[in-house]
Scaffold this active site. Structure first.
Site, PDB file in Angstrom:
ATOM      1  N   ILE A 264       5.697  -2.774  -7.388  1.00 15.91           N
ATOM      2  CA  ILE A 264       4.912  -1.557  -7.610  1.00 15.91           C
ATOM      3  C   ILE A 264       5.482  -0.457  -6.709  1.00 15.91           C
ATOM      4  CG2 ILE A 264       2.611  -0.521  -7.585  1.00 15.91           C
ATOM      5  CD1 ILE A 264       1.496  -3.423  -7.725  1.00 15.91           C
ATOM      6  N   ARG A 265       6.142   0.501  -7.305  1.00 17.65           N
ATOM      7  CA  ARG A 265       6.841   1.547  -6.539  1.00 17.65           C
ATOM      8  C   ARG A 265       7.489   0.930  -5.285  1.00 17.65           C
ATOM      9  NH1 ARG A 265       4.212   5.468  -4.496  1.00 17.65           N
ATOM     10  NH2 ARG A 265       2.219   4.414  -4.496  1.00 17.65           N
TER      11      ARG A 265
ATOM     12  N   CYS B 125       6.111  -5.263   0.401  1.00 20.65           N
ATOM     13  CA  CYS B 125       6.273  -3.921  -0.161  1.00 20.65           C
ATOM     14  C   CYS B 125       6.154  -2.827   0.909  1.00 20.65           C
ATOM     15  CB  CYS B 125       5.296  -3.719  -1.318  1.00 20.65           C
ATOM     16  SG  CYS B 125       5.828  -2.403  -2.414  1.00 20.65           S
TER      17      CYS B 125
ATOM     18  N   HIS C 299       4.993  -8.417  -4.463  1.00 19.17           N
ATOM     19  CA  HIS C 299       3.619  -8.703  -4.023  1.00 19.17           C
ATOM     20  C   HIS C 299       3.167 -10.094  -4.450  1.00 19.17           C
ATOM     21  CE1 HIS C 299       2.477  -4.471  -3.092  1.00 19.17           C
ATOM     22  NE2 HIS C 299       3.311  -4.177  -4.063  1.00 19.17           N
TER      23      HIS C 299
ATOM     24  N   GLY D 228       0.854  -1.187   0.000  1.00 18.92           N
ATOM     25  CA  GLY D 228       0.000   0.000   0.000  1.00 18.92           C
ATOM     26  C   GLY D 228       0.878   1.219   0.000  1.00 18.92           C
ATOM     27  N   GLU D 229       0.716   2.049   0.990  1.00 19.75           N
ATOM     28  CA  GLU D 229       1.518   3.268   1.083  1.00 19.75           C
ATOM     29  C   GLU D 229       1.984   3.409   2.541  1.00 19.75           C
ATOM     30  OE1 GLU D 229       2.859   5.453  -1.095  1.00 19.75           O
ATOM     31  OE2 GLU D 229       3.709   6.098   0.811  1.00 19.75           O
ATOM     32  N   SER D 230       3.290   3.291   2.741  1.00 18.88           N
ATOM     33  CA  SER D 230       3.794   3.207   4.116  1.00 18.88           C
ATOM     34  C   SER D 230       3.571   4.505   4.897  1.00 18.88           C
ATOM     35  CB  SER D 230       5.274   2.831   4.116  1.00 18.88           C
ATOM     36  OG  SER D 230       6.030   3.768   3.374  1.00 18.88           O
TER      37      SER D 230
ATOM     38  N   GLU E  73       0.908 -11.721  -3.232  1.00 24.64           N
ATOM     39  CA  GLU E  73      -0.559 -11.765  -3.081  1.00 24.64           C
ATOM     40  C   GLU E  73      -1.271 -11.342  -4.366  1.00 24.64           C
ATOM     41  OE1 GLU E  73       1.449  -9.567  -1.829  1.00 24.64           O
ATOM     42  OE2 GLU E  73       0.584  -7.551  -1.810  1.00 24.64           O
TER      43      GLU E  73
ATOM     44  N   ARG F 240      12.809   3.535  -0.099  1.00 25.02           N
ATOM     45  CA  ARG F 240      11.465   3.596  -0.699  1.00 25.02           C
ATOM     46  C   ARG F 240      11.565   3.928  -2.186  1.00 25.02           C
ATOM     47  NH1 ARG F 240       8.124   7.935   1.163  1.00 25.02           N
ATOM     48  NH2 ARG F 240       6.310   6.946   0.230  1.00 25.02           N
TER      49      ARG F 240
HETATM   50  N1  GLN Z   1       5.905   3.170  -2.350  1.00 22.33           N
HETATM   51  C1  GLN Z   1       5.064   2.624  -1.325  1.00 22.33           C
HETATM   52  C2  GLN Z   1       5.479   3.112   0.050  1.00 22.33           C
HETATM   53  O1  GLN Z   1       6.399   3.811   0.222  1.00 22.33           O
HETATM   54  C3  GLN Z   1       5.064   1.125  -1.348  1.00 22.33           C
HETATM   55  C4  GLN Z   1       4.353   0.623  -2.577  1.00 22.33           C
HETATM   56  C5  GLN Z   1       3.638  -0.673  -2.416  1.00 22.33           C
HETATM   57  O2  GLN Z   1       3.393  -1.170  -1.328  1.00 22.33           O
HETATM   58  N2  GLN Z   1       3.213  -1.209  -3.521  1.00 22.33           N
HETATM   59  O3  GLN Z   1       4.860   2.732   0.987  1.00 22.33           O
END
Ligand code: GLN
Length: 200
Positions: free
Chosen positions: A136-137, A78, A177, A46-48, A179, A107
């Site tokens: 993904i990023r 991730c 990921h 997700g997004e940390s 999942e 990151r």
């Molecule tokens: N770039 C996201 C972060 O810094 C991580 C991306 C992801 O979980 N797919 O949290």
């Protein structure tokens, strides 16, 4: 044996169904009482930075840190890997983590322009073909402490050699990921860590 999925933000549903396919009892965790009721935790992608904010708001930051210190098995993918790192590079200055794995992660390490890419990853301890991994990023791991086992790295392409899977005791993290790809081997591997830890 109950496995929680931290359900503040991110791809919670995908982890719940991957765990269910591994015949593990999985449930979302949003509140400290729900954390108390699980034996292990998955931290989704997700997004940390958002996850960090919400963990503070929902009163979960310290309780999760305590459970980790007490030996609870945790798997992070991730953003979940970032949340498990002791040191985060290119993070937001106020970003908190649960720490646990003695490592430095960067990151969005694979390049800010490239939102996502796929690469093959070999993971020690998990037999069979290389993983077809989706990033993904994603972060990668730049440094690990003496207690950390490096389990996996990218095997080809521009990011070849980068560390993307690690384990420290009951804590497991991948930059990719599993999942999202239907390859259940990482989840099975984690469920086995939880089983062995519960049996002790
Ligand atoms: N770039 C996201 C972060 O810094 C991580 C991306 C992801 O979980 N797919 O949290």
């Amino acid at each position: 044996m109950n496995i929680g999925v931290l359900a503040l933000q991110g791809d919670v549903r995908e982890h719940l169904s991957a765990l269910a396919e591994c015949d593990a009892l999985a449930r979302p965790v949003r509140r400290p009482e729900e954390l108390d009721a699980v034996d292990a935790l998955v931290i989704p992608g997700g997004e940390s930075t958002t996850m960090s904010n919400l963990a503070i708001t929902f009163g979960l930051l310290e309780p999760i840190r305590k459970r980790i210190a007490g030996g609870m098995p945790v798997y992070g993918s991730c953003a979940g890997m970032i949340m498990l790192a002791t040191t985060v590079l290119d993070g937001r200055p106020d970003q908190e983590s649960f720490a646990g794995i003695d490592m430095t992660v960067r990151r969005n390490a694979f390049g800010r322009q490239v939102d996502s890419f796929e690469a093959d990853v070999a993971i020690d301890d998990i037999p069979g073909d290389d993983f077809h991994a989706v990033f993904i990023r994603a972060p990668w791991v730049e440094e690990v402490g003496a207690e950390v086992s490096v389990l996996g790295h990218v095997t080809s392409g521009p990011a070849a050699g980068r560390i993307v899977a690690v384990r420290q005791g009951n804590l497991l993290a991948t930059a990719f990921h599993p999942e999202l790809t239907g390859d259940l081997r990482v989840h099975r591997y984690f469920v086995e860590i939880v089983r062995q830890s519960s049996a002790r």
